[in-house]
Motif scaffolding. Sequence first.
Motif, PDB file in Angstrom:
ATOM      1  N   VAL A  85       0.860  -1.203   0.000  1.00 10.55           N
ATOM      2  CA  VAL A  85       0.000   0.000   0.000  1.00 10.55           C
ATOM      3  C   VAL A  85       0.891   1.246   0.000  1.00 10.55           C
ATOM      4  N   GLY A  86       1.914   1.237   0.852  1.00  6.36           N
ATOM      5  CA  GLY A  86       2.797   2.400   0.985  1.00  6.36           C
ATOM      6  C   GLY A  86       3.593   2.683  -0.282  1.00  6.36           C
ATOM      7  N   ARG A  87       3.892   1.626  -1.059  1.00  7.49           N
ATOM      8  CA  ARG A  87       4.694   1.807  -2.287  1.00  7.49           C
ATOM      9  C   ARG A  87       3.848   2.180  -3.494  1.00  7.49           C
ATOM     10  N   SER A  88       2.535   2.030  -3.414  1.00  4.40           N
ATOM     11  CA  SER A  88       1.685   2.150  -4.599  1.00  4.40           C
ATOM     12  C   SER A  88       1.569   3.596  -5.092  1.00  4.40           C
ATOM     13  N   PRO A  89       1.983   3.860  -6.357  1.00  2.00           N
ATOM     14  CA  PRO A  89       1.804   5.211  -6.896  1.00  2.00           C
ATOM     15  C   PRO A  89       0.331   5.570  -7.069  1.00  2.00           C
ATOM     16  N   GLU A  90      -0.512   4.558  -7.344  1.00  2.87           N
ATOM     17  CA  GLU A  90      -1.954   4.826  -7.487  1.00  2.87           C
ATOM     18  C   GLU A  90      -2.533   5.358  -6.184  1.00  2.87           C
ATOM     19  N   ILE A  91      -2.158   4.718  -5.084  1.00  5.95           N
ATOM     20  CA  ILE A  91      -2.686   5.144  -3.785  1.00  5.95           C
ATOM     21  C   ILE A  91      -2.110   6.507  -3.406  1.00  5.95           C
ATOM     22  N   ARG A  92      -0.853   6.682  -3.673  1.00  7.34           N
ATOM     23  CA  ARG A  92      -0.225   7.972  -3.335  1.00  7.34           C
ATOM     24  C   ARG A  92      -0.961   9.117  -4.046  1.00  7.34           C
ATOM     25  N   ARG A  93      -1.326   8.885  -5.313  1.00  7.49           N
ATOM     26  CA  ARG A  93      -1.964   9.936  -6.117  1.00  7.49           C
ATOM     27  C   ARG A  93      -3.448  10.103  -5.748  1.00  7.49           C
ATOM     28  N   ALA A  94      -4.174   8.974  -5.678  1.00 14.73           N
ATOM     29  CA  ALA A  94      -5.638   9.064  -5.566  1.00 14.73           C
ATOM     30  C   ALA A  94      -6.139   9.061  -4.117  1.00 14.73           C
ATOM     31  N   ILE A  95      -5.412   8.377  -3.224  1.00 14.88           N
ATOM     32  CA  ILE A  95      -5.880   8.262  -1.829  1.00 14.88           C
ATOM     33  C   ILE A  95      -4.726   8.681  -0.912  1.00 14.88           C
ATOM     34  N   PRO A  96      -4.355   9.962  -0.948  1.00  9.81           N
ATOM     35  CA  PRO A  96      -3.155  10.371  -0.197  1.00  9.81           C
ATOM     36  C   PRO A  96      -3.232  10.099   1.298  1.00  9.81           C
ATOM     37  N   LEU A  97      -4.434  10.126   1.867  1.00 12.77           N
ATOM     38  CA  LEU A  97      -4.531   9.885   3.315  1.00 12.77           C
ATOM     39  C   LEU A  97      -4.085   8.465   3.669  1.00 12.77           C
ATOM     40  N   LEU A  98      -4.450   7.507   2.819  1.00 14.05           N
ATOM     41  CA  LEU A  98      -4.038   6.116   3.048  1.00 14.05           C
ATOM     42  C   LEU A  98      -2.525   5.991   2.917  1.00 14.05           C
ATOM     43  N   HIS A  99      -1.986   6.657   1.915  1.00 16.23           N
ATOM     44  CA  HIS A  99      -0.532   6.643   1.709  1.00 16.23           C
ATOM     45  C   HIS A  99       0.181   7.227   2.941  1.00 16.23           C
ATOM     46  N   ARG A 100      -0.313   8.355   3.430  1.00 11.04           N
ATOM     47  CA  ARG A 100       0.371   9.040   4.539  1.00 11.04           C
ATOM     48  C   ARG A 100       0.222   8.296   5.862  1.00 11.04           C
ATOM     49  N   ALA A 101      -0.843   7.527   5.989  1.00  6.13           N
ATOM     50  CA  ALA A 101      -1.051   6.774   7.236  1.00  6.13           C
ATOM     51  C   ALA A 101      -0.084   5.595   7.343  1.00  6.13           C
ATOM     52  N   THR A 102       0.327   5.051   6.206  1.00  5.89           N
ATOM     53  CA  THR A 102       1.034   3.763   6.209  1.00  5.89           C
ATOM     54  C   THR A 102       2.348   3.773   6.994  1.00  5.89           C
ATOM     55  N   PRO A 103       3.218   4.771   6.818  1.00  3.65           N
ATOM     56  CA  PRO A 103       4.490   4.701   7.572  1.00  3.65           C
ATOM     57  C   PRO A 103       4.318   4.831   9.082  1.00  3.65           C
ATOM     58  N   LEU A 104       3.125   5.241   9.523  1.00  2.00           N
ATOM     59  CA  LEU A 104       2.892   5.377  10.971  1.00  2.00           C
ATOM     60  C   LEU A 104       2.576   4.038  11.627  1.00  2.00           C
ATOM     61  N   ILE A 105       2.354   3.010  10.811  1.00  2.00           N
ATOM     62  CA  ILE A 105       1.969   1.697  11.363  1.00  2.00           C
ATOM     63  C   ILE A 105       3.218   0.912  11.739  1.00  2.00           C
ATOM     64  N   GLY A 106       3.402   0.668  13.010  1.00  2.00           N
ATOM     65  CA  GLY A 106       4.471  -0.213  13.499  1.00  2.00           C
ATOM     66  C   GLY A 106       5.831   0.120  12.890  1.00  2.00           C
ATOM     67  N   HIS A 107       6.559  -0.937  12.549  1.00  2.00           N
ATOM     68  CA  HIS A 107       7.892  -0.828  11.967  1.00  2.00           C
ATOM     69  C   HIS A 107       7.874  -1.516  10.604  1.00  2.00           C
ATOM     70  N   PHE A 108       8.950  -1.356   9.815  1.00  2.00           N
ATOM     71  CA  PHE A 108       8.865  -1.881   8.449  1.00  2.00           C
ATOM     72  C   PHE A 108       8.691  -3.404   8.426  1.00  2.00           C
ATOM     73  N   GLN A 109       9.242  -4.097   9.433  1.00  2.00           N
ATOM     74  CA  GLN A 109       9.058  -5.558   9.454  1.00  2.00           C
ATOM     75  C   GLN A 109       7.566  -5.899   9.569  1.00  2.00           C
ATOM     76  N   ILE A 110       6.861  -5.122  10.368  1.00  2.00           N
ATOM     77  CA  ILE A 110       5.411  -5.350  10.552  1.00  2.00           C
ATOM     78  C   ILE A 110       4.668  -4.995   9.267  1.00  2.00           C
ATOM     79  N   ARG A 111       5.089  -3.896   8.635  1.00  2.00           N
ATOM     80  CA  ARG A 111       4.405  -3.470   7.399  1.00  2.00           C
ATOM     81  C   ARG A 111       4.673  -4.440   6.249  1.00  2.00           C
TER      82      ARG A 111
END
Length: 291
Positions: free
Chosen positions: A81-107
């Motif tokens: 989800v965090g890497r998706s250019p579609e999400i970054r462009r169309a659903i920026p809130l979802l993109h911005r929320a992703t790095p706040l979830i846990g750590h990269f191993q969890i993501r």
Amino acid sequence: MKPAAFDYHAPTTAAEAVALLADLGDEAKIIAGGQSLVPMLALRLAVFDHLVDLRLLDELRGIDTHGDEVRVGAGTTHAAVGRSPEIRRAIPLLHRATPLIGHFQIRNRGTIGGAIAHADAAGEYPAVALTLDAEMQTLSPRGQRTIPAADYFTGMWSTAMAADELLTGITFPAWRGRSGFAIEEFARRAGDFAMAGATIAIRLDADSRIDRVAVGLFGLAPTPLRAVATESELVGRPAAEVDATEVGRSATAALSSVPADIHGSADYRRRIGAVMVARAWTRAVEEASND
Ligand SMILES: Cc1cc2nc3c(=O)[nH]c(=O)nc-3n(C[C@H](O)[C@H](O)[C@H](O)COP(=O)(O)OP(=O)(O)OC[C@H]3O[C@@H](n4cnc5c(N)ncnc54)[C@H](O)[C@@H]3O)c2cc1C
């Protein structure tokens, strides 16, 4: 501690997974990324005789744009989800929320479907889904259905889904026009669940008046919430005349079930929540104003 013994099932289709859940009944539990379920099993906070693993279900993974909507398969990892250019462009809130979830191993292992189905009140994805009026698609022995986010989160770690129901995907509507989006949260350490957080989605008309707004709160009640009274008061007002601190106060004033624990009282969390709303408001308005 180690989990109690269980039988392991790895179906290869969603239909097979649902049939297994129906056959095995209450003794069975879906496992996706395992990032919430495995700790609960290991601590024996949950015990199931059967685990139904979704890892072979390619049909649950993927991100597809259809007109003004983006559908994310439930088995899509937070990292995808965090890497998706579609999400970054169309659903920026979802993109911005992703790095706040846990750590990269969890993501890397955790899935959006797992996060939504787990329905942690302090989770970022449930709050984003509620803020953006997302819809959850499910499959059960009774067929497919769609559950609006407003009806989906029913209580602490509980949802409108039945035990034999599989979450297959989440559809996020894209907001067009002069829009701005922000998520702010306060956590004791980077990667921890938020003590309190807020999401804002706002759209301005040509005169910079607010014509659509959503104020989301997380970590401040048994479920994520929308500050609907505050939203109603804001629609139609010139964005530049709205005081961010006042939005924060208004959005958190009526909260009645703010959690309290050794890390903070309910009043402390409420005050943090108000500050998070104010910060998110300022950033979202700035983005919409520059659009
Ligand atoms: C140290 C740590 C920090 C974390 N920090 C955060 C954080 O800051 N914010 C946050 O939001 N999360 C956080 N998490 C949780 C993480 O986001 C999980 O990945 C997520 O909550 C669950 O996703 P999963 O795929 O791992 O699901 P699992 O753990 O496999 O499953 C979770 C629950 O969802 C159910 N489930 C899973 N998929 C489906 C489906 N398709 N249909 C129906 N039911 C399903 C399972 O039966 C189970 O009840 C953290 C986890 C850890 C270990």
